[in-house]
Design a protein around this motif. Structure first.
Motif, short mmCIF file in Angstrom:
data_model
loop_
_atom_site.label_atom_id
_atom_site.label_comp_id
_atom_site.label_asym_id
_atom_site.label_seq_id
_atom_site.Cartn_x
_atom_site.Cartn_y
_atom_site.Cartn_z
N LEU A 346 136.20 -11.05 76.01
CA LEU A 346 135.04 -10.88 75.12
C LEU A 346 133.91 -10.21 75.90
N MET A 347 133.27 -9.24 75.27
CA MET A 347 132.14 -8.59 75.94
C MET A 347 130.82 -9.14 75.38
N LEU A 348 129.95 -9.58 76.29
CA LEU A 348 128.62 -10.06 75.91
C LEU A 348 127.64 -8.88 75.93
N PRO A 349 126.52 -8.98 75.23
CA PRO A 349 125.55 -7.88 75.24
C PRO A 349 125.13 -7.53 76.67
N MET A 350 125.13 -6.26 77.00
CA MET A 350 124.75 -5.78 78.33
C MET A 350 124.24 -4.35 78.16
N ASN A 351 122.94 -4.22 77.97
CA ASN A 351 122.37 -2.88 77.84
C ASN A 351 120.87 -2.94 78.11
N LEU A 352 120.29 -1.77 78.31
CA LEU A 352 118.91 -1.72 78.78
C LEU A 352 117.88 -2.17 77.76
N SER A 353 118.28 -2.31 76.49
CA SER A 353 117.30 -2.72 75.48
C SER A 353 117.07 -4.23 75.52
N LEU A 354 117.88 -4.97 76.30
CA LEU A 354 117.77 -6.43 76.31
C LEU A 354 116.67 -6.90 77.26
N SER A 355 115.96 -7.93 76.83
CA SER A 355 115.00 -8.58 77.72
C SER A 355 115.71 -9.74 78.43
N ASP A 356 115.11 -10.22 79.51
CA ASP A 356 115.66 -11.39 80.21
C ASP A 356 115.79 -12.56 79.23
N ASP A 357 114.77 -12.71 78.39
CA ASP A 357 114.77 -13.80 77.40
C ASP A 357 115.96 -13.72 76.46
N GLU A 358 116.27 -12.51 76.05
CA GLU A 358 117.41 -12.34 75.15
C GLU A 358 118.72 -12.71 75.85
N VAL A 359 118.86 -12.30 77.10
CA VAL A 359 120.07 -12.66 77.86
C VAL A 359 120.16 -14.18 77.98
N ARG A 360 119.03 -14.83 78.26
CA ARG A 360 119.02 -16.30 78.37
C ARG A 360 119.34 -16.95 77.04
N TYR A 361 118.86 -16.33 75.96
CA TYR A 361 119.18 -16.86 74.62
C TYR A 361 120.69 -16.83 74.37
N VAL A 362 121.33 -15.72 74.75
CA VAL A 362 122.79 -15.61 74.60
C VAL A 362 123.48 -16.75 75.37
#
Ligand code: PLP
Length: 371
Positions: A346-362
């Motif tokens: 499974l691929m998780l979101p990984m791109n430059l539009s993401l904020s640190d907060d969004e990665v932590r939310y995931v």
């Protein structure tokens, strides 16, 4: 539980909007010069790309699939030859072999999701001409093992580095280990343009000379004299101008992707239900650029559905289908290890539009699922 946020897998508009002002300026400047095909912006980009990767030569072409087709042909792969590929790759890797009349032979990927050299060794026959590993997800293969295989059996090494611009093994860039390599500038790639684009990188002058003519109707790049059959697969000069601009800050792009991988690693590595990619701080011989953040997960389909219900987009690479599973295209290989692995990828979101907060939310949602 926290409020639902929308974290799509990828945000295509941001490929444009993150650089809108510069892109519009470049468009106007190049457009007013009428510099659409094979102009100085393309040459500049090719030179910068070669310097960045440490390759002697770079050739801008229409896309990475064309790049693969042309480099396989230039390497001398002929009808009847077999070319070993990983079963965990894009269909383009295999179709470029078929376009040259040869047969792609898919083998198992290993725990790092890249072509497993032992599996490749077992698939070598008298017909095997080349190994074409994919430097998948922004990670370069263990090239010591692959180069040993190539040397032991007198094979050619061709590289699919479509996902691996800037990735290195022991300090050497993906795409520069063998005869030649391809890079893709598809918008969702780490260095994405506003449409299709690709490149071939190589170190051998004779190979360069052959391929630089192939992509422009067989014409000599200086005299325009025709010396062989070719085709048209030139990189648009405008795309080259955009890419040239983006390449100047590309190390920041890589740094940012590695920083996001670090967050995933810190927040998820203790979950036993998951297997994560090697951490960017793992040390060792690899320098990964994290084109994708591809995990293995227990109850993968349930996790995917749960994340979607929490606003998080994930993706199965290649629609979840391995190359050898494409029976309708004539593949007959049995790769049970890979069949099993493909149920967990499974691929998780990984791109430059993401904020640190969004990665932590995931990460928070993933932990909630397994709690
Ligand atoms: C994207 C990709 C390609 C094809 O690239 P295009 O530029 O779209 O032709 C080939 N191989 C791999 C591994 C890719 O990810």
């Amino acid at each position: 539980m926290s409020a639902i946020r929308e974290v799509p897998f990828f945000r295509y508009p941001s490929v444009f909007t993150d650089h809108e002002e510069e892109f519009v300026r470049i468009f106007r400047e190049v457009g007013r010069r009428g510099a659409f095909i094979k102009q100085r912006d393309l040459t500049e980009f090719e030179n910068k790309l070669a310097a960045f990767t440490g390759a002697k030569y770079a050739i801008g072409v229409g896309n990475a699939t064309d790049a693969l087709e042309m480099l396989i042909k230039a390497a001398g792969v002929k009808p009847g030859d077999e070319v070993i590929v990983s079963s965990h790759t894009m269909l383009a890797t295999a179709s470029a072999v078929v376009a040259n009349g040869a047969t792609p032979v898919p083998v198992d990927p290993g725990d790092d999701h890249l072509l497993d050299p032992d599996s490749a060794r077992k698939s070598i026959t008298r017909k095997t001409k080349a190994i074409l590993p994919t430097n998948l997800n922004g990670r370069t293969c263990d090239m010591d093992a692959i180069l040993k295989l190539v040397a032991d059996h007198g094979l050619l090494l061709l590289e699919d580095a479509a996902q691996a611009l800037g990735s290195r093994f022991k300090g050497k860039h993906a795409g520069t280990f063998g005869f030649a390599g391809c890079i893709s500038f598809y918008p969702a790639k780490t260095l994405g343009c506003l449409g299709d684009g690709g490149a071939i990188i190589c170190n051998d002058e004779a190979a360069w000379s052959k391929m630089v003519r192939t992509c422009d109707h067989g014409r000599d790049p200086v005299t325009a004299e025709v010396s062989c059959w070719g085709r048209n697969s030139r990189m648009d000069n405008l795309q080259a101008a955009f890419l040239s601009h983006l390449l100047d800050s590309y190390q920041n792009t890589i740094d940012r992707r590695r920083a996001m991988a670090r967050i995933y690693d810190a927040e998820l590595s203790w979950l036993e239900a998951l297997r994560l990619p090697p951490s960017p701080d793992a040390g060792g011989d690899h320098y990964d650029i994290f084109q994708n953040y591809e995990i293995e997960a227990e109850r993968r389909d349930e996790l995917k559905a749960f994340l979607l219900s929490r606003g998080v987009g994930t993706l199965l690479q290649w629609g979840g289908v391995a190359i050898h599973q494409l029976r309708q295209l004539g593949f007959t290989q049995q790769l049970p290890r890979t069949d099993e692995r493909f149920k967990r990828l499974l691929m998780l979101p990984m791109n430059l539009s993401l904020s640190d907060d969004e990665v932590r939310y995931v990460c928070e949602q993933i932990r909630a699922f397994y709690a």
